[in-house]
Design a protein around this motif. Structure first.
Motif, PDB file in Angstrom:
ATOM      1  N   LEU A   1      82.642  62.473  11.407  1.00 14.72           N
ATOM      2  CA  LEU A   1      82.812  62.770  12.543  1.00 14.72           C
ATOM      3  C   LEU A   1      82.682  61.296  13.272  1.00 14.72           C
ATOM      4  CD1 LEU A   1      80.142  65.525  13.476  1.00 14.72           C
ATOM      5  CD2 LEU A   1      82.764  65.560  13.997  1.00 14.72           C
ATOM      6  N   CYS A   2      83.732  60.920  14.013  1.00 14.58           N
ATOM      7  CA  CYS A   2      83.548  59.633  14.647  1.00 14.58           C
ATOM      8  C   CYS A   2      83.709  58.388  13.381  1.00 14.58           C
ATOM      9  CB  CYS A   2      82.775  59.368  15.703  1.00 14.58           C
ATOM     10  SG  CYS A   2      82.736  60.672  17.011  1.00 14.58           S
ATOM     11  N   ASP A   3      84.422  58.606  12.435  1.00 15.56           N
ATOM     12  CA  ASP A   3      84.795  57.578  11.458  1.00 15.56           C
ATOM     13  C   ASP A   3      83.498  57.355  10.557  1.00 15.56           C
ATOM     14  OD1 ASP A   3      87.216  57.162  12.470  1.00 15.56           O
ATOM     15  OD2 ASP A   3      86.600  55.787  13.959  1.00 15.56           O
ATOM     16  N   ARG A   4      82.545  58.447  10.601  1.00 14.72           N
ATOM     17  CA  ARG A   4      81.330  57.984   9.625  1.00 14.72           C
ATOM     18  C   ARG A   4      81.216  59.631   8.807  1.00 14.72           C
ATOM     19  NH1 ARG A   4      81.788  53.971  12.293  1.00 14.72           N
ATOM     20  NH2 ARG A   4      80.247  52.422  12.633  1.00 14.72           N
ATOM     21  N   GLU A   5      80.913  59.503   7.623  1.00 23.11           N
ATOM     22  CA  GLU A   5      80.543  60.721   6.844  1.00 23.11           C
ATOM     23  C   GLU A   5      79.147  60.916   6.985  1.00 23.11           C
ATOM     24  OE1 GLU A   5      80.127  62.285   2.283  1.00 23.11           O
ATOM     25  OE2 GLU A   5      81.373  60.600   2.785  1.00 23.11           O
ATOM     26  N   VAL A   6      78.839  62.054   7.518  1.00 23.91           N
ATOM     27  CA  VAL A   6      77.479  62.566   7.985  1.00 23.91           C
ATOM     28  C   VAL A   6      77.214  63.892   7.551  1.00 23.91           C
ATOM     29  CG1 VAL A   6      77.261  60.915   9.798  1.00 23.91           C
ATOM     30  CG2 VAL A   6      78.334  63.144  10.356  1.00 23.91           C
ATOM     31  N   THR A   7      75.812  64.248   7.691  1.00 24.50           N
ATOM     32  CA  THR A   7      75.498  65.489   7.310  1.00 24.50           C
ATOM     33  C   THR A   7      75.361  66.592   8.511  1.00 24.50           C
ATOM     34  OG1 THR A   7      74.028  64.603   5.944  1.00 24.50           O
ATOM     35  CG2 THR A   7      73.626  66.886   6.503  1.00 24.50           C
ATOM     36  N   ASN A  30      82.164  63.698  19.696  1.00 25.52           N
ATOM     37  CA  ASN A  30      81.189  62.629  19.890  1.00 25.52           C
ATOM     38  C   ASN A  30      79.839  63.224  20.162  1.00 25.52           C
ATOM     39  OD1 ASN A  30      83.713  60.996  20.609  1.00 25.52           O
ATOM     40  ND2 ASN A  30      82.383  59.321  21.591  1.00 25.52           N
ATOM     41  N   LEU A  31      79.774  64.431  20.862  1.00 25.33           N
ATOM     42  CA  LEU A  31      78.600  64.913  21.298  1.00 25.33           C
ATOM     43  C   LEU A  31      77.997  65.676  20.005  1.00 25.33           C
ATOM     44  CD1 LEU A  31      76.690  66.171  23.296  1.00 25.33           C
ATOM     45  CD2 LEU A  31      77.965  68.183  23.765  1.00 25.33           C
ATOM     46  N   LEU A  32      79.025  66.239  18.986  1.00 27.70           N
ATOM     47  CA  LEU A  32      78.774  66.843  17.749  1.00 27.70           C
ATOM     48  C   LEU A  32      77.974  65.653  17.016  1.00 27.70           C
ATOM     49  CD1 LEU A  32      82.010  68.554  16.945  1.00 27.70           C
ATOM     50  CD2 LEU A  32      79.752  69.691  17.123  1.00 27.70           C
ATOM     51  N   ALA A  33      78.694  64.333  16.786  1.00 22.87           N
ATOM     52  CA  ALA A  33      77.913  63.267  16.200  1.00 22.87           C
ATOM     53  C   ALA A  33      76.674  62.822  16.613  1.00 22.87           C
ATOM     54  CB  ALA A  33      78.999  62.267  16.383  1.00 22.87           C
ATOM     55  N   GLU A  82      78.962  52.809  20.062  1.00 21.37           N
ATOM     56  CA  GLU A  82      80.432  53.412  19.945  1.00 21.37           C
ATOM     57  C   GLU A  82      80.778  54.845  20.548  1.00 21.37           C
ATOM     58  OE1 GLU A  82      82.137  53.171  15.974  1.00 21.37           O
ATOM     59  OE2 GLU A  82      81.461  51.284  15.622  1.00 21.37           O
ATOM     60  N   LEU A  83      79.746  55.690  20.049  1.00 21.74           N
ATOM     61  CA  LEU A  83      79.725  57.009  20.536  1.00 21.74           C
ATOM     62  C   LEU A  83      79.678  56.941  22.159  1.00 21.74           C
ATOM     63  CD1 LEU A  83      77.699  58.864  17.801  1.00 21.74           C
ATOM     64  CD2 LEU A  83      80.154  58.845  18.007  1.00 21.74           C
TER      65      LEU A  83
END
Length: 297
Positions: free
Chosen positions: A165-171, A222-225, A290-291
């Protein structure tokens, strides 16, 4: 219900209008407003504590008017209203302490629709006031943060999934939550999450079940992130807490950040996520910047 009025009203007139709705709902009840310190007003809700006199004793209730000034249509308000209890159950099932939701209904207020609720009152004030208070012991401030982080850390692995999400691998979490200081309340021993509006539910594909820019200023991804990933939720909460904590003068930045590393480790959050969070904090939150850069929020 009385005929709705147009709502470009001074504060006093708005309160009188809201109270007329309350009187319609509770025509024979004996109640009064209670001035309770330490309760934040949200961006889209008005909050009042009411004390109702019962046949035996009295009961304090949080009276919320949700969606204030957001221009919700009747259909939008009904959809959000219908999801409140399902969203509450999803949070409760994953370990969050959620106040009892006694009753909810939709109300037309001028040209918009709002959701009114009557909720269990949790004494103690919210975490935003607690962290800003220099006299509040640091161990109680840590209790607030630790409770939220540990709850996120205890989500079942089967409900989590890696996602970019938004260029990052996240959980990715199974739902979103508006995890900020004002939405955490401690009664002295138990920390409660007290914000259900708007319900941040996700589809099986990980998209928003109900999203409207009337309520959320961030773009959907962005809101998801920020709200529906473990890394984003913790980073946002900690940045808010750190700023207020330092301003209170009761702790220094280095000490707070050092202790957070221990809290993250004890929470059981995987090493990869801990490293991501700590690197972002050490670099002064570039991903969060950024977000939020795409929004005026």
């Amino acid at each position: 219900m009385k005929t709705p009025q147009k709502l470009h009203l001074p504060e006093g007139d708005l309160m009188a209008f809201e109270e007329s709705i309350l009187r319609d709902q509770e025509p024979s009840a004996n109640y009064q407003k209670v001035d309770v310190p330490g309760i934040s007003q949200g961006r889209q809700s008005r909050v009042t504590v009411l004390e109702f006199k019962l046949s035996q004793g009295a009961e304090a209730v949080v009276w919320k008017r949700m969606g204030v000034g957001k221009g919700l249509t009747e259909q939008e308000a009904e959809l959000l209203h219908d999801r409140l209890r399902k969203y509450r159950r999803s949070l409760r099932d994953l370990g969050w302490n959620i106040p009892k939701l006694f009753h909810t209904h939709t109300v037309q207020v001028g040209s918009e629709w709002q959701i009114y609720s009557y909720e269990q009152f949790i004494p103690g004030g919210d975490a935003d006031f607690a962290v800003r208070d220099a006299l509040e012991p640091n161990y109680r401030k840590w209790q607030l943060l630790r409770a939220a982080i540990e709850t996120l850390g205890e989500y079942p692995e089967r409900l989590l999934k890696p996602r970019v999400l938004c260029d990052r691998e996240v959980t990715a979490l199974p739902h979103g939550l508006d995890l900020k200081l004002a939405n955490l309340v401690s009664d002295g021993s138990i920390v409660y999450f007290v914000d259900l509006f708007g319900p941040k539910e996700l589809t099986s594909a990980g998209d928003w079940l109900s999203y409207t820019p009337k309520l959320d200023g961030l773009p959907q991804e962005n809101l998801l992130a920020v709200t529906a990933t473990r890394e984003g939720a913790i980073l946002r909460l900690f940045r808010l807490a750190e700023k207020s904590w330092i301003e209170s003068g009761s702790a220094q930045k280095d000490a707070i950040r050092s202790e957070l590393e221990s809290v993250l480790t004890q929470s059981g959050i995987p090493q990869r996520e801990r490293d991501f969070i700590l690197i972002e904090i050490d670099n002064e939150y570039p991903w969060l910047d950024e977000l939020y850069a795409e929004s005026a929020v």
